[in-house]
Motif scaffolding. Structure first.
Motif, mmCIF file in Angstrom:
data_model
loop_
_atom_site.group_PDB
_atom_site.id
_atom_site.type_symbol
_atom_site.label_atom_id
_atom_site.label_comp_id
_atom_site.label_asym_id
_atom_site.label_seq_id
_atom_site.Cartn_x
_atom_site.Cartn_y
_atom_site.Cartn_z
ATOM 1 N N PHE A 150 7.976 8.609 1.116
ATOM 2 C CA PHE A 150 8.693 7.481 0.517
ATOM 3 C C PHE A 150 10.002 7.165 1.244
ATOM 4 C CE2 PHE A 150 11.245 5.410 -2.866
ATOM 5 C CZ PHE A 150 10.385 4.361 -3.143
ATOM 6 N N PHE A 151 10.727 8.216 1.639
ATOM 7 C CA PHE A 151 12.014 8.007 2.301
ATOM 8 C C PHE A 151 11.918 8.134 3.827
ATOM 9 C CE2 PHE A 151 13.304 9.340 -2.011
ATOM 10 C CZ PHE A 151 14.093 8.251 -2.341
ATOM 11 N N MET A 152 10.686 8.243 4.333
ATOM 12 C CA MET A 152 10.418 8.228 5.783
ATOM 13 C C MET A 152 11.219 9.298 6.540
ATOM 14 S SD MET A 152 10.317 4.088 6.362
ATOM 15 C CE MET A 152 9.731 4.244 8.047
ATOM 16 N N PHE A 153 11.193 10.518 6.033
ATOM 17 C CA PHE A 153 11.954 11.590 6.682
ATOM 18 C C PHE A 153 11.430 11.890 8.084
ATOM 19 C CE2 PHE A 153 13.945 12.334 2.662
ATOM 20 C CZ PHE A 153 15.110 13.015 2.963
ATOM 21 N N HIS A 154 10.121 12.153 8.211
ATOM 22 C CA HIS A 154 9.610 12.522 9.536
ATOM 23 C C HIS A 154 9.380 11.300 10.417
ATOM 24 C CE1 HIS A 154 5.517 11.590 7.993
ATOM 25 N NE2 HIS A 154 5.246 11.374 9.259
ATOM 26 N N LEU A 206 0.827 -1.209 0.000
ATOM 27 C CA LEU A 206 0.000 0.000 0.000
ATOM 28 C C LEU A 206 0.859 1.256 0.000
ATOM 29 C CD1 LEU A 206 -3.037 0.693 0.019
ATOM 30 C CD2 LEU A 206 -2.845 1.037 2.485
ATOM 31 N N SER A 207 1.970 1.210 0.718
ATOM 32 C CA SER A 207 2.890 2.349 0.761
ATOM 33 C C SER A 207 3.489 2.627 -0.616
ATOM 34 C CB SER A 207 4.005 2.082 1.778
ATOM 35 O OG SER A 207 4.919 3.157 1.816
ATOM 36 N N ASN A 208 3.860 1.552 -1.333
ATOM 37 C CA ASN A 208 4.435 1.707 -2.672
ATOM 38 C C ASN A 208 3.415 2.242 -3.674
ATOM 39 O OD1 ASN A 208 6.940 0.775 -1.832
ATOM 40 N ND2 ASN A 208 6.506 -1.343 -2.370
ATOM 41 N N ILE A 209 2.179 1.752 -3.576
ATOM 42 C CA ILE A 209 1.114 2.269 -4.436
ATOM 43 C C ILE A 209 0.891 3.752 -4.139
ATOM 44 C CG2 ILE A 209 -1.359 2.148 -4.952
ATOM 45 C CD1 ILE A 209 0.206 -0.124 -6.163
ATOM 46 N N GLY A 210 0.940 4.092 -2.868
ATOM 47 C CA GLY A 210 0.784 5.493 -2.472
ATOM 48 C C GLY A 210 1.864 6.372 -3.071
ATOM 49 N N ALA A 211 3.105 5.886 -3.075
ATOM 50 C CA ALA A 211 4.214 6.652 -3.653
ATOM 51 C C ALA A 211 3.996 6.892 -5.143
ATOM 52 C CB ALA A 211 5.531 5.914 -3.425
ATOM 53 N N LEU A 212 3.463 5.876 -5.840
ATOM 54 C CA LEU A 212 3.169 6.034 -7.265
ATOM 55 C C LEU A 212 2.090 7.091 -7.488
ATOM 56 C CD1 LEU A 212 3.161 2.282 -8.425
ATOM 57 C CD2 LEU A 212 4.911 4.007 -8.891
ATOM 58 N N ILE A 213 1.095 7.123 -6.611
ATOM 59 C CA ILE A 213 0.017 8.114 -6.743
ATOM 60 C C ILE A 213 0.536 9.518 -6.443
ATOM 61 C CG2 ILE A 213 -2.242 8.841 -5.861
ATOM 62 C CD1 ILE A 213 -2.830 5.883 -5.290
ATOM 63 N N TRP A 214 1.398 9.641 -5.429
ATOM 64 C CA TRP A 214 2.044 10.938 -5.158
ATOM 65 C C TRP A 214 2.784 11.420 -6.401
ATOM 66 C CZ3 TRP A 214 0.460 13.712 -1.389
ATOM 67 C CH2 TRP A 214 0.272 13.244 -0.079
ATOM 68 N N CYS A 215 3.558 10.515 -6.994
ATOM 69 C CA CYS A 215 4.371 10.846 -8.159
ATOM 70 C C CYS A 215 3.500 11.236 -9.352
ATOM 71 C CB CYS A 215 5.263 9.660 -8.517
ATOM 72 S SG CYS A 215 6.504 10.030 -9.764
#
Length: 228
Positions: free
Chosen positions: A118-122, A69-78
């Motif tokens: 995606f890179f979990m900064f916060h 789900l996290s990876n799909i989310g990153a694609l949608i952000w992009c």
């Protein structure tokens, strides 16, 4: 050899004609910069290249659906950021600079959210500098301040759109943040938190996709009438 030289000349002419040579140069420059940075980081911190360039699932021998789900989310952000930047680029070529600025700011903000998520900064990176839960709160406050400015700056245009999707997006993002701050991120609570974020992200994508479509269609219709 003659064919190759001919193709190179044709490519140069097309780049100059379409005025995209600077864009192509910028993309290639960023590509070289990224690859150089990866090489430097790998050498500097003794990280094997197969780990820094490889797929995480292969590196850690985990199931490829881990983080699905996290990876799909990153694609949608992009996807959403790309739509915003593309729309801004087109609209900057017209007289509608305000809408162009709206999409440019939207693309930048979406890209920041993408990189952070995606890179979990916060969630991780910032904690290596300041080991305190206040880091996450500061990030959320910074996002809220920017969002407040963003809405005030473009309120007139936003009200002319299907802003219900933006309202839903902000609402579900807010629920995700509250769940994250109040409850421990584990088990069912973790699923609820990420579900809220994903629903918010879908509405975020819908808002900017529909708004960009209508903005560009409004500009293209006069050209179609003129050419018909």
């Amino acid at each position: 050899m003659n064919i190759l030289n001919s193709e190179i000349i044709k490519t140069k002419q097309k780049l100059r004609k379409d005025k995209i040579s600077y864009f192509v140069f910028a993309i290639y420059f960023l590509m070289v910069l990224l690859l150089s940075s990866v090489f430097f980081v790998g050498k500097k911190f003794n990280i094997p290249f197969e780990k820094i360039t490889g797929d995480p699932a292969l590196t850690f021998k985990s199931h490829p659906f881990i983080g699905f789900l996290s990876n799909i989310g990153a694609l949608i952000w992009c996807y959403t950021a790309s739509i915003c930047f593309f729309s801004a680029l087109i609209l900057f070529k017209t007289t509608d600079k305000k809408k162009a600025l709206f999409f440019m700011c939207s693309g930048i903000f979406t890209s920041i959210l993408l990189i952070d998520d995606f890179f979990m900064f916060h969630d991780y990176i910032f904690y290596t500098f300041i080991n305190s839960d206040i880091v996450q709160l500061i990030v959320y406050i910074a996002y809220a301040i920017f969002l407040f400015w963003y809405i005030l700056r473009f309120l007139k245009f936003i009200l002319s759109t299907l802003y219900i999707f933006l309202v839903l997006a902000i609402g579900f993002f807010g629920l995700s943040v509250l769940t994250d701050l109040i409850f421990k991120s584990k088990g069912l609570q973790y699923f609820i938190e990420d579900s809220f974020k994903f629903i918010g992200l879908i509405n975020w994508m819908l808002f900017f996709s529909i708004t960009a479509y209508n903005a560009l269609l409004h500009k293209l219709q006069p050209l179609e009438i003129k050419n018909s």
